[in-house]
Every structure is written in C-alpha cells, then in structure tokens.
Design a protein around this motif. Structure first.
Motif, PDB file in Angstrom:
ATOM      1  N   ILE A 174       0.826  -1.215   0.000  1.00 55.24           N
ATOM      2  CA  ILE A 174       0.000   0.000   0.000  1.00 55.24           C
ATOM      3  C   ILE A 174       0.860   1.266   0.000  1.00 55.24           C
ATOM      4  N   ASN A 175       2.141   1.136   0.368  1.00 56.73           N
ATOM      5  CA  ASN A 175       3.034   2.298   0.313  1.00 56.73           C
ATOM      6  C   ASN A 175       3.520   2.593  -1.096  1.00 56.73           C
ATOM      7  N   GLU A 201      -3.579   7.360  -2.161  1.00 57.92           N
ATOM      8  CA  GLU A 201      -2.427   7.883  -1.439  1.00 57.92           C
ATOM      9  C   GLU A 201      -2.757   8.004   0.042  1.00 57.92           C
ATOM     10  N   ASN A 202      -1.781   7.707   0.888  1.00 51.53           N
ATOM     11  CA  ASN A 202      -1.901   7.778   2.349  1.00 51.53           C
ATOM     12  C   ASN A 202      -2.807   6.700   2.928  1.00 51.53           C
ATOM     13  N   THR A 203      -3.072   5.637   2.155  1.00 49.54           N
ATOM     14  CA  THR A 203      -3.795   4.495   2.714  1.00 49.54           C
ATOM     15  C   THR A 203      -3.011   3.935   3.899  1.00 49.54           C
ATOM     16  N   ALA A 204      -3.724   3.596   4.979  1.00 49.08           N
ATOM     17  CA  ALA A 204      -3.064   3.086   6.173  1.00 49.08           C
ATOM     18  C   ALA A 204      -3.896   1.980   6.805  1.00 49.08           C
ATOM     19  N   LEU A 205      -3.224   1.117   7.556  1.00 52.82           N
ATOM     20  CA  LEU A 205      -3.905   0.061   8.285  1.00 52.82           C
ATOM     21  C   LEU A 205      -4.422   0.609   9.610  1.00 52.82           C
ATOM     22  N   THR A 207      -8.075   2.101   7.788  1.00 52.27           N
ATOM     23  CA  THR A 207      -8.701   3.211   8.487  1.00 52.27           C
ATOM     24  C   THR A 207      -9.999   3.600   7.785  1.00 52.27           C
ATOM     25  N   GLN A 208     -10.873   4.288   8.509  1.00 46.97           N
ATOM     26  CA  GLN A 208     -12.219   4.575   8.008  1.00 46.97           C
ATOM     27  C   GLN A 208     -12.222   5.411   6.729  1.00 46.97           C
ATOM     28  N   ASP A 209     -11.219   6.267   6.535  1.00 48.32           N
ATOM     29  CA  ASP A 209     -11.261   7.156   5.378  1.00 48.32           C
ATOM     30  C   ASP A 209     -11.133   6.414   4.046  1.00 48.32           C
ATOM     31  N   ILE A 210     -10.815   5.118   4.082  1.00 49.85           N
ATOM     32  CA  ILE A 210     -10.751   4.350   2.837  1.00 49.85           C
ATOM     33  C   ILE A 210     -12.139   4.241   2.207  1.00 49.85           C
ATOM     34  N   LEU A 211     -13.196   4.341   3.047  1.00 48.32           N
ATOM     35  CA  LEU A 211     -14.559   4.216   2.536  1.00 48.32           C
ATOM     36  C   LEU A 211     -14.950   5.415   1.677  1.00 48.32           C
ATOM     37  N   THR A 212     -14.506   6.602   2.066  1.00 45.81           N
ATOM     38  CA  THR A 212     -14.850   7.791   1.290  1.00 45.81           C
ATOM     39  C   THR A 212     -13.895   8.016   0.132  1.00 45.81           C
ATOM     40  N   ALA A 213     -12.720   7.384   0.185  1.00 45.23           N
ATOM     41  CA  ALA A 213     -11.700   7.606  -0.853  1.00 45.23           C
ATOM     42  C   ALA A 213     -11.827   6.639  -2.024  1.00 45.23           C
ATOM     43  N   THR A 214     -12.750   5.664  -1.915  1.00 46.89           N
ATOM     44  CA  THR A 214     -12.857   4.654  -2.972  1.00 46.89           C
ATOM     45  C   THR A 214     -14.306   4.443  -3.382  1.00 46.89           C
ATOM     46  N   ASP A 215     -14.460   4.055  -4.657  1.00 48.79           N
ATOM     47  CA  ASP A 215     -15.786   3.660  -5.130  1.00 48.79           C
ATOM     48  C   ASP A 215     -15.821   2.138  -5.260  1.00 48.79           C
ATOM     49  N   ASN A 216     -16.914   1.640  -5.788  1.00 45.65           N
ATOM     50  CA  ASN A 216     -17.120   0.199  -5.873  1.00 45.65           C
ATOM     51  C   ASN A 216     -16.035  -0.488  -6.701  1.00 45.65           C
ATOM     52  N   LEU A 217     -15.700   0.088  -7.856  1.00 47.84           N
ATOM     53  CA  LEU A 217     -14.695  -0.514  -8.721  1.00 47.84           C
ATOM     54  C   LEU A 217     -13.324  -0.499  -8.044  1.00 47.84           C
ATOM     55  N   SER A 226      -7.914 -16.100  -0.118  1.00 43.22           N
ATOM     56  CA  SER A 226      -8.909 -15.038  -0.245  1.00 43.22           C
ATOM     57  C   SER A 226      -8.545 -13.911   0.709  1.00 43.22           C
ATOM     58  N   VAL A 227      -9.147 -12.744   0.465  1.00 40.29           N
ATOM     59  CA  VAL A 227      -8.860 -11.556   1.266  1.00 40.29           C
ATOM     60  C   VAL A 227     -10.173 -10.897   1.656  1.00 40.29           C
ATOM     61  N   GLU A 228     -10.252 -10.473   2.901  1.00 42.08           N
ATOM     62  CA  GLU A 228     -11.397  -9.686   3.368  1.00 42.08           C
ATOM     63  C   GLU A 228     -10.923  -8.279   3.681  1.00 42.08           C
ATOM     64  N   LEU A 229     -11.561  -7.281   3.067  1.00 43.97           N
ATOM     65  CA  LEU A 229     -11.250  -5.877   3.328  1.00 43.97           C
ATOM     66  C   LEU A 229     -12.197  -5.360   4.400  1.00 43.97           C
ATOM     67  N   ARG A 230     -11.635  -4.666   5.386  1.00 42.96           N
ATOM     68  CA  ARG A 230     -12.436  -4.121   6.465  1.00 42.96           C
ATOM     69  C   ARG A 230     -12.035  -2.676   6.724  1.00 42.96           C
ATOM     70  N   ALA A 231     -12.975  -1.926   7.278  1.00 46.42           N
ATOM     71  CA  ALA A 231     -12.703  -0.605   7.830  1.00 46.42           C
ATOM     72  C   ALA A 231     -13.552  -0.510   9.101  1.00 46.42           C
ATOM     73  N   GLY A 232     -13.162  -1.332  10.092  1.00 44.26           N
ATOM     74  CA  GLY A 232     -13.975  -1.498  11.293  1.00 44.26           C
ATOM     75  C   GLY A 232     -15.032  -2.550  11.103  1.00 44.26           C
ATOM     76  N   GLN A 233     -15.546  -2.663   9.885  1.00 40.19           N
ATOM     77  CA  GLN A 233     -16.518  -3.677   9.488  1.00 40.19           C
ATOM     78  C   GLN A 233     -16.200  -4.038   8.043  1.00 40.19           C
ATOM     79  N   PRO A 234     -16.724  -5.155   7.526  1.00 39.78           N
ATOM     80  CA  PRO A 234     -16.427  -5.530   6.138  1.00 39.78           C
ATOM     81  C   PRO A 234     -16.771  -4.409   5.165  1.00 39.78           C
ATOM     82  N   ILE A 235     -15.865  -4.148   4.237  1.00 40.22           N
ATOM     83  CA  ILE A 235     -16.082  -3.108   3.231  1.00 40.22           C
ATOM     84  C   ILE A 235     -16.960  -3.680   2.128  1.00 40.22           C
ATOM     85  N   PRO A 236     -18.113  -3.070   1.875  1.00 45.28           N
ATOM     86  CA  PRO A 236     -19.022  -3.626   0.867  1.00 45.28           C
ATOM     87  C   PRO A 236     -18.608  -3.249  -0.554  1.00 45.28           C
ATOM     88  N   TYR A 237     -18.829  -4.166  -1.471  1.00 48.77           N
ATOM     89  CA  TYR A 237     -18.684  -3.856  -2.896  1.00 48.77           C
ATOM     90  C   TYR A 237     -19.451  -4.908  -3.692  1.00 48.77           C
TER      91      TYR A 237
END
Length: 565
Positions: free
Chosen positions: A212-213, A229-233, A250-260, A281-292
């Motif tokens: 991610i860096n 940019e500045n994505t963090a765990l 971190t939570q800001d990944i939800l506002t910085a990304t769209d579905n694609l 397999s990989v599960e993406l989370r930001a406190g809870q599973p990230i939906p897509y």
C-alpha cells in the motif's frame, strides 16, 4: 579484537555452533525451528533462532561479535540482539531498517581510542525498510566505527548503524523474496515488484504495508496501484484464518474509494498475498467488512503472460517460422532478402514483423498482407522488440550517445518517438527488451568499458504512448553480458556472445542465485520463450535448444531466432 582473543574465542564458538546446529535440520548459527500460529495470528514459515546472550565479563570485541551473530535471532523482536546494546540504543535500534548482507566473515579491529572498534565487512547487498534489495559487486567493502560503553561494569554497543548484518548463507534462510503486484498502466497485466522480507511472524503485515506504500522507485510512473495515497492500516496486523487474510484499513478508505476501486484493491491484495501459500482469499475491512458489488468494468489482469511457442527466424535470407524442430515459410509476407535482414522480431499476435538491415542502420517492418517499410534509421541500431501494444522499440547512437526510440503500430519515421532517459549519460545500449507486461525495459549497456544489465520502468501517457524510462536498478549479472532476453516475469537469460570459443549463458532470476547452462562454442544469439525450458541459442547457422542444462542441436539451418516480443 586481537589475534590472541580471537584464538581463545574461536574454539569455543566452533564448539557452540556444532552443539547448536546438531539440533537443527537447517545449517545456521543456532537452532532453527518454526512456531505454530494460532487462528488469530499470521501463518507462514518463520525462523526462530536462539543465539547466546552476552557473557559476563566479555571484552568489547566479543560483545560486538555476539551482537552481529545475534542478528539472526528474530524471536521476541530481536531481544537477544538488543541485550548486547546499551539500554538507550536498545530502545531506538530498528533491526529491519536496513539489512546488510555480507559475503565473508566480518573483521573487528581495535582502535587507539578506548571504547571504539573498527568493523569491516565485504558487502553483497543491502535491503531497506521497504524490502527493496540492492546488490553490489564483489570486492565492495564497508568500514564503520562502533562505539562501546560500559553498563554496570559490562561492555555494550552504544553506537552502530541501525539494522542487522547477516551472512549470505544466513540470508537464504532468514529472508524471503516476495512479489508485490501492481497494475500495468492499461490494467491488462500484473507487474511484479520483487521485495525481500524477514521470514518471521508478521510477514503478511509487512507485505501489505509495503504494497500500500507503493512501488519501488524504478516502477513509479510505470505501474498503477488501486490504493489511494496515504492508505493506512487501522490494525497493525493481518491475521490469516482458514486461508482468508483480513486487512483492516482506516475509516477514510470508505470515502476515498468507489465500488470498482474497492474490487481492484481486493484483487491486488489477493494476487500479492497468495504468494504466501497460506492465503486464498482476502477480506477488506474498515472497522466492518467493506461492501462492494461485482463491477462489469473490473478487468482481471494477466499474470506472467505466456509467449507463443513459434519463433521467427532468418532462413535463406527470408523470414520463416521455427516451431517444434521444423521450419516453415512466413505466409503472406513479402520477400525481405533484398534488405539482408538480421535480428527479426515478431508481435505477440504473430502477424507483424520487424528486422534490421545487416549494417544495422535501418529498422524495417512488414506483416501479413503488408509491404516492407522503413520505420527508423540511425547508427548501431539494436535488435527490435515489440511491446504488448505493438510498439516497436530499438536503441541507437547519435554523436556517440545512445537514445531509445519507439515506433507506434503501423508507424514510420514520421511518428517515431524518442523516449526520454536522462540517466543514460555516456552509456551505450547494445540491447533493449520490453517486458511482456509492457511496463519494464530490460537494457544491456556498456559504460567505461564495463557491461551493465539494467531494469527500468516504462512510463506512458493516458493513451499508452511511451514517454520516459525511469532511473534503473542493476540486476548484477555474474560476468560481462552483451545480450539479454526475458524468460519469465522475474527472470532473464544473459550471455556475452562470441563467434568463437565457449560461451556460457546464464539464467538470472531476480530472487535467487544464477543458474548457468553448459558452455556452447560460438554462441552468438539467444532467444527465450516461456520458462527456462524454452531457451534457444544460435551457433553458426544452427539453432540449439536447452534440455536440462545442455544444448541440443535442433537440426535446422537458420539464424537469429526470436520469440514474440
């Protein structure tokens, strides 16, 4: 350390090593084993070394020696190595900030200043905090002054460059190469970025952080990452349970990304982490599973694309195909005999061809149903190379300096592009080969009488036009080279060709030791398809293929074989 001290310590050290290694199945300076991970922890191979702690009353040289040996003891955050340091240095010392790999035993010498020692090592390479490895040539040495202090009457290391130093032999056990994957600029291919990590608990976390860096410097601008940019765990660990790696952002990944973008992130993490063999397999989370949701625009990039088995050759001064030990004419292609062709190249679809005239002053192109046309002219033109988008690449010299030129599909001298490479300086390029993902250029160059094997990133505009070759890294071949070909996404074959005498071709993986083929008399040309079993050479007017490490005559009369690319 004086000769007398070394003489008294050496037998004890040897005895200790023999006792320790008798308990281990892996030869190293201490017992080696693995620890079982719980379901909540990261899994994967990890080495646990138990080097001895400082001996009471040990002299400064013995303490420094013990500290250096303890660098392979990764358990409990290098606690044994830290015990050789002063309390203040033990708190700030960053063992993996830089790893120095040395070729032979280090040398510790006393200095006129009390509490100071001189440390000398013959360096094989360095690995920085991001896992980027930089090898150096034989004979490279590093010398440093190490300051010692007494703590409660015992000598400890008070000042030394941060990081650990390990031998090349220990590096094979302690370090694990791993490919981080980024998208090509077209999103059609995965582009590997080879990094090195200490093989211990936490390796999955270190891999994700490095990914991610962003890519290594030479790939910046040549590849694309799905991570903003500045994505963090949010959680400083990546647990693996039942084959699923959970990555919590971190939570800001939800506002910085769209579905694609979220799907692209998951895809990039998955292809990278599955290299551990414990992740599927990989599960993406930001406190809870990230939906897509499944996005119809998601592209599944190709990993290590295969090359067609058919080669283009020159036979009786015409273009011909070579496959399965047989020659066949190139159908629906005009005669090229009048140009005295050398060094043909073929596009990945097998329908377009390029070649040089025998003076290497003209680059010509043709194809099925096409006339022969001149696409560029110059001096000392290098063999052409097609990229996946059908651009033709070559290099030449002008006023004694090299340049790199790319010709668009169907193009000519009118729309050829000189690709910027400010770092070239006084280097002279003898070969340039574009990788099968189109994002990297393999370059053989000469500078001040020495050959170099370089890897550079290819930056392109939004519409795919090549623009710049990045500052390269050196692949450090074992000897002189004047030709190189891609074998896989992370290995090449090289040689220093000659029309007479024995020539040894070498397979050069990016993450392991070189592998030499048996010498071949008069080896003057190399070609490589998919994998080491598809490496070919030319000697005289005969083509040889590799069986094991031995060259076998293919029984055809032809020259200048070349796979697509």
């Amino acid at each position: 350390m004086t000769a007398g001290v070394i003489g008294r310590i050496a037998p004890l050290v040897i005895l200790l090593l023999l006792l320790l290694t008798s308990c281990s199945s892996i030869p190293t300076a201490g017992p080696v084993g693995t620890i079982e991970a719980t379901a909540e922890a990261e899994t994967g191979a990890r080495f646990v070394n138990n080097p001895p702690p400082p001996r009471e009353g040990a002299r400064p040289g013995e303490i420094l020696n013990g500290f250096l040996v303890a660098g392979i003891g990764v358990s409990d955050n290098y606690s044994v190595a830290r015990s050789y340091l002063t309390p203040s240095l033990a708190q700030t010392w960053a063992p993996e900030q830089e790893i120095t790999i040395y070729r032979s035993d280090f040398k510790i010498s006393s200095t006129p200043t009390e509490g100071e020692l001189q440390l000398q090592v013959e360096v094989a390479g360095y690995i920085d905090a991001a896992g980027i490895r930089r090898n150096v040539g034989p004979g490279t040495t590093e010398s440093m002054t190490v300051r010692m202090e007494q703590v409660q009457g015992e000598w400890r290391v008070a000042e030394i460059p941060t990081g650990i130093m390990i031998s090349a032999a220990d590096a094979e056990n302690l370090l694990q190469p791993h490919e981080l994957y980024y998208y090509s600029s077209s999103y059609q291919y995965w582009v590997p970025d080879v990094r090195w990590f200490v093989n211990r608990q936490g390796i999955a976390t270190n891999i994700v952080k490095a990914l991610i860096n962003g890519p290594a410097p030479y790939l910046q601008g040549a590849v694309t990452s799905a991570f903003p940019e500045n994505t963090a765990l949010a959680v400083e660990s990546v647990p693996i349970e039942s084959g699923t790696a959970t990555v919590d952002f971190t939570q800001d990944i939800l506002t910085a990304t769209d579905n694609l973008r979220r799907q692209q992130m998951e895809q990039q993490l998955r292809v990278t982490l599955t290299g551990l063999n414990t992740v599927n397999s990989v599960e993406l989370r930001a406190g809870q599973p990230i939906p897509y949701d499944i996005d119809p625009d998601l592209v599944l990039p190709e990993l290590d694309p295969a090359v067609p088995s058919r080669q283009i050759v020159i036979s009786e001064n015409e273009l011909a195909f070579f496959e399965g030990g047989q020659l066949s004419p190139a159908a629906d292609v005009p005669s090229v005999a009048g140009f005295d062709p050398v060094d043909p190249a073929m596009s990945y679809d097998g329908r377009n061809f390029a070649f040089l005239n025998d003076e290497r002053t003209r680059l010509l192109a043709t194809g099925e149903g096409q006339n022969v046309r001149a696409v560029t002219a110059g001096s000392n033109l290098t063999p052409p190379s097609y990229d996946p988008a059908n651009w033709i690449w070559t290099a030449g010299t002008s006023d004694g300096r090299s340049y790199v030129r790319a010709i668009p599909p169907g193009g000519s001298t009118d729309n050829a592009i000189d690709v910027l490479a400010p770092w070239l300086g006084n280097r002279t390029i003898s070969e340039i080969r574009i990788s099968r993902d189109g994002a990297r250029a393999l370059i053989v160059a000469q500078q001040s009488g020495q050959s170099q094997l370089l890897l550079s990133g290819v930056s392109r505009s939004e519409d795919g036009v090549p623009q710049t070759l990045s500052d390269p890294i050196s692949l450090n071949p074992p000897g002189a080279v004047d030709t190189a070909k891609w074998v896989t996404e992370t290995s090449v074959v090289v040689a220093d060709t000659a029309t007479e005498g024995s020539v040894t071709a070498t397979l050069l993986p990016f993450a392991s030791e070189p592998d030499e083929f048996r010498p071949l008399a008069g080896l003057q040309h190399l070609s490589a398809g998919t994998g080491r079993t598809n490496v070919f050479a030319q000697s005289g007017n005969s083509i040889y293929g590799v069986v094991g490490n031995t060259w076998t005559d293919q029984g055809v009369t032809a020259r200048d074989p070349s796979f697509a690319g």
